[in-house]
Design a protein around this motif. Sequence first.
Motif, PDB file in Angstrom:
ATOM      1  N   VAL A  12       3.502  -2.398  -3.277  1.00  0.00           N
ATOM      2  CA  VAL A  12       1.808  -1.654  -4.111  1.00  0.00           C
ATOM      3  C   VAL A  12       1.866  -2.362  -5.256  1.00  0.00           C
ATOM      4  O   VAL A  12       2.136  -2.022  -5.716  1.00  0.00           O
ATOM      5  N   ASP A  13       0.583  -2.016  -5.841  1.00  0.00           N
ATOM      6  CA  ASP A  13       0.229  -2.174  -7.371  1.00  0.00           C
ATOM      7  C   ASP A  13       0.192  -0.949  -7.709  1.00  0.00           C
ATOM      8  O   ASP A  13       0.485   0.257  -7.170  1.00  0.00           O
ATOM      9  N   MET A  15      -2.186   1.253  -8.833  1.00  0.00           N
ATOM     10  CA  MET A  15      -2.731   2.172  -8.817  1.00  0.00           C
ATOM     11  C   MET A  15      -2.175   3.039  -7.334  1.00  0.00           C
ATOM     12  O   MET A  15      -2.055   4.072  -7.640  1.00  0.00           O
ATOM     13  N   THR A  16      -1.592   1.934  -7.390  1.00  0.00           N
ATOM     14  CA  THR A  16      -1.400   2.990  -4.794  1.00  0.00           C
ATOM     15  C   THR A  16       0.247   3.251  -5.285  1.00  0.00           C
ATOM     16  O   THR A  16       0.093   4.629  -4.587  1.00  0.00           O
ATOM     17  N   ASP A  38     -12.302   2.535  -5.701  1.00  0.00           N
ATOM     18  CA  ASP A  38     -10.899   1.700  -5.962  1.00  0.00           C
ATOM     19  C   ASP A  38     -10.018   2.777  -5.294  1.00  0.00           C
ATOM     20  O   ASP A  38      -9.455   2.122  -4.145  1.00  0.00           O
ATOM     21  N   GLU A  41     -10.050   2.510  -1.278  1.00  0.00           N
ATOM     22  CA  GLU A  41      -9.634   1.677  -1.014  1.00  0.00           C
ATOM     23  C   GLU A  41      -8.480   1.822  -0.903  1.00  0.00           C
ATOM     24  O   GLU A  41      -8.151   1.425   0.379  1.00  0.00           O
ATOM     25  N   VAL A  42      -7.748   2.615  -1.205  1.00  0.00           N
ATOM     26  CA  VAL A  42      -6.656   2.459  -0.915  1.00  0.00           C
ATOM     27  C   VAL A  42      -6.048   3.647  -0.555  1.00  0.00           C
ATOM     28  O   VAL A  42      -5.707   2.855   0.685  1.00  0.00           O
ATOM     29  N   GLU A  45      -6.629   2.413   3.198  1.00  0.00           N
ATOM     30  CA  GLU A  45      -5.726   1.625   3.427  1.00  0.00           C
ATOM     31  C   GLU A  45      -4.375   2.216   4.330  1.00  0.00           C
ATOM     32  O   GLU A  45      -3.588   1.329   5.260  1.00  0.00           O
ATOM     33  N   LEU A  46      -3.964   2.907   3.317  1.00  0.00           N
ATOM     34  CA  LEU A  46      -2.519   3.547   3.623  1.00  0.00           C
ATOM     35  C   LEU A  46      -3.277   4.202   4.920  1.00  0.00           C
ATOM     36  O   LEU A  46      -1.958   4.832   5.532  1.00  0.00           O
ATOM     37  N   GLU A  48      -4.331   3.217   7.688  1.00  0.00           N
ATOM     38  CA  GLU A  48      -4.562   2.427   8.158  1.00  0.00           C
ATOM     39  C   GLU A  48      -2.713   2.140   8.736  1.00  0.00           C
ATOM     40  O   GLU A  48      -2.690   2.127   9.768  1.00  0.00           O
TER      41      GLU A  48
END
Lengths: 438, 47
Positions: A12-13, A15-16, A38, A41-42, A45-46, A48
């Motif tokens: 993960v980056d 920010m995540t 942002d 968006e994270v 994704e989480l 998902e």
Amino acid sequence: MLDVESGALHSVDEMTYDIVRAIETSKDPHTLPYSASDIDEVLFELSELKNAGAFDSKGVSVNSGEFGKGVIKSLCLHIAHDCNLRCKYCFADTGEFHGSRSLMSEEVGRKALEFLMEHSGNRRHLEVDFFGGEPLMNFPVVKALTAYGRELEKKYNKEIAFTLTTNMVAMDDEMMEFINREIYNVVISLDGRREIHDALRPTVNGKGSYDLIVHKAKKLIEGRKGGEYYVRGTFTANNLDFTNDVKALRDLGFDQISMEPVVLPDTSPYAILEEHVAAVLSEYDNLADYLLESRKNGCWFNFFHFMVDFEGGPCLKKRISGCGAGVEYAAITPEGDIYPCHQFVGEKQFIMGNVLTGEFDTSLQKEFLNCNVTTKKLCNSCWAKYFCSGGCAANAFKYNGSIYEPYIRSCSMLKRRTEIACGIFAAEKSLEESNDIT
Amino acid sequence: MTHIKTINNPCIKKGNGTGCGECQASCQSACKTSCTIANQKCRKEQK
């Protein structure tokens, strides 16, 4: 980022990472210094990943009693309570196991193998380790028991994987030929640098044993033609820079290496104390750098504790039930006494029975069965629980007086090794992918 | 996904068909002193 309950691993980056940390600590991620879009968006994704069962997945309730209930499939045979070395850190009291020097008779060994057959239930794959002290001091019995085990395999329709743990001092060509033919895995004790090894692993006469061992270890492994082995070293407070010992073993050509922290009371000058733990953790980082660099340069080697099988590893029940001590694994002394594992030998309150008398009290077995990551308070909430499975019960008992209370220094080391194992897996996967692309 | 890259999918096997107990007892491997369970192989996967 590791999803504890599923074993999924994500890169993960930053920010995540911060957002996940916020979620874990019940903070609103939108208070973090990132843009709302942002963050959303994270979070998407989480969600998902969550839907795919790869993030924040829930634990499954498992009755550990379903696994290994009353079945013993693995024995550690104390072929010799004697040793031709006088290692200064020996947990087995230089081979005596706090008793007297003795060798296992063939009769006791045969009874032990019969005990294994009779208590192994429907398990087909069994294990027998020839252990000591030094098992080569009683090699005729090793040979006789291997032959008897082969007979029993046919009679009971089982397969025994024999293993042997040796210091190599007494090894000769005949033994090598036998071991390379019959023994599935050999563990060779060698501590790395000559001066480190010789300082703590002297012979009975007080001389270093390094030169007695190394050439024979190389020859044995050459003769195995790819058969399994480990060169297993021990590190103590004397060599917290143990990466240098791994390097020394690599320089000798060994590529299956294990280096274990010593198990000793804090009163010993060699013990790993609380004040040493930070240095040990940092040294694991150094070792990881060395391992990755070596592999990148085409010199592959395996370090036992950085090896985690992410793709074909054990199932949940195995991960909960642990090393098997006292449940599916037992140690047999030269006198025929049954203990939960080799590390408990000499602790009389842990005698479970005797293979000569046929006595076997299952109450201790039940206690060990009940001692697992679901019942240990500290383990149940630990992220590494499915990697270490609750740690070593004997260490827990020796340091804390209870098999239920993990030895915390060992926990710290295990966690760092697991983090490194995850990192190595990620780094190598990434390298593989970039090689595929190019 | 732009922020998260899955390196390994869920790998802890659960449910039916698991827990056969045929895999190696972990302390019969190299360590003999410090348990590491996750570097053991699943016997079924090895086949």
